[in-house]
Scaffold this active site. Structure first.
Site, short mmCIF file in Angstrom:
data_model
loop_
_atom_site.label_atom_id
_atom_site.label_comp_id
_atom_site.label_asym_id
_atom_site.label_seq_id
_atom_site.Cartn_x
_atom_site.Cartn_y
_atom_site.Cartn_z
N LEU A 49 0.83 -1.19 0.00
CA LEU A 49 0.00 0.00 0.00
C LEU A 49 0.88 1.26 0.00
O LEU A 49 1.94 1.27 0.60
CB LEU A 49 -0.93 0.01 1.21
CG LEU A 49 -1.89 -1.18 1.36
CD1 LEU A 49 -2.84 -0.95 2.52
CD2 LEU A 49 -2.66 -1.45 0.08
N GLY A 94 0.77 -5.21 1.13
CA GLY A 94 -0.19 -5.27 0.02
C GLY A 94 0.31 -6.07 -1.17
O GLY A 94 -0.49 -6.68 -1.89
N ASN A 118 3.48 -7.63 6.92
CA ASN A 118 4.33 -7.06 7.99
C ASN A 118 3.73 -5.80 8.63
O ASN A 118 4.45 -4.97 9.16
CB ASN A 118 5.73 -6.76 7.44
CG ASN A 118 5.69 -5.73 6.32
OD1 ASN A 118 4.77 -5.74 5.50
ND2 ASN A 118 6.66 -4.85 6.28
#
Length: 243
Positions: A49, A94, A118
């Site tokens: 992301l 992501g 993570n």
């Protein structure tokens, strides 16, 4: 399909939107039966992301961004296409979610190419549907440990835990992906698609039912001062690292 958003293939709003539109086009064109998803950025599948979309913006922007993240998964996970992830670089957060949503994952054998969810390392939490996707892939206990510790697995460990299906030399990732695709294509589409939906429907239905609540949770969580501060600190560290 090659991801290309230099330098690290962050899943920006623009990339998410373009990716979903492109995948939708392929799904609607019945001449396409499968897609290999890989990266055009050397050494990086996707850094996940885009934290700049989640930092210092307003709630309306956070809502738009998170809807696009949800849409990515809802388009990938139950897709009628055969989806093979050819992971030719690091794949945290992501990036890992994208590959987990595919039917088969091939990872290049390079100790630098780590993969995992993570989020806790950044002080944020993987949403329930990230968790469900991981549990469906590697089982409950392994997911519990991986998610709490924010583990990033090098290739041998990723294979051992079941996060990827194959680890191959870097120069063989694409050819292996094509070979795997032909194996999956040998199965009649209708039977394979119905079986896939049977396996994944409960997870998808649960996410759709909770979609609005998940959106509101994300907005209230990401808008917290403490979370914004930790994201700013992390982004500052990244800038210094690149500098």
């Amino acid at each position: 399909m090659k991801l290309r958003n230099p330098p690290v293939n962050s899943l920006s709003l623009e990339l998410l939107t373009e990716f979903v539109i492109s995948l939708e086009k392929l799904e609607n064109d019945k001449t396409f039966r499968g897609v290999i998803i890989t990266s055009d950025c050397p050494g990086i599948f996707s850094a996940g992301l885009d934290l700049t979309e989640m930092c210092g913006k307003n709630p309306a922007h956070y809502a738009e961004y998170w809807k696009a993240v949800q849409e990515l998964w809802l388009r990938l996970y139950p897709s009628n296409l055969v989806l093979v992830a050819a992971i030719n670089g690091v794949s945290p957060a992501g990036g890992c979610l994208m590959s987990l949503a595919c039917d088969y994952r091939i990872l290049a054998d390079n100790p630098k190419y780590i993969i995992g969810l993570n989020e806790t390392l950044l002080g944020i939490i993987a949403p329930f549907w990230f968790k469900d996707t991981l549990v469906n892939t590697i089982g409950h206990r392994a997911s519990e440990r991986a998610l709490q510790l924010g583990l990033l697995f090098p290739p041998a460990e990723a294979l051992q835990v079941g996060m990827v299906d194959q680890v191959v030399p870097e120069d063989q990732v694409q050819s292996t992906a094509l070979s795997v695709m032909s194996q999956w294509m040998a199965i009649p589409d209708y039977a394979r698609q119905l079986t896939k939906i049977m396996m994944r429907k409960a997870t998808v239905d649960h996410m759709i039912k909770q979609r609005e609540a998940d959106l509101q949770n994300f907005i209230s969580f990401i808008s917290r001062d403490s979370i914004q501060k930790s994201l700013q600190v992390y982004l500052e560290k990244l800038k210094q690292k690149r500098g």
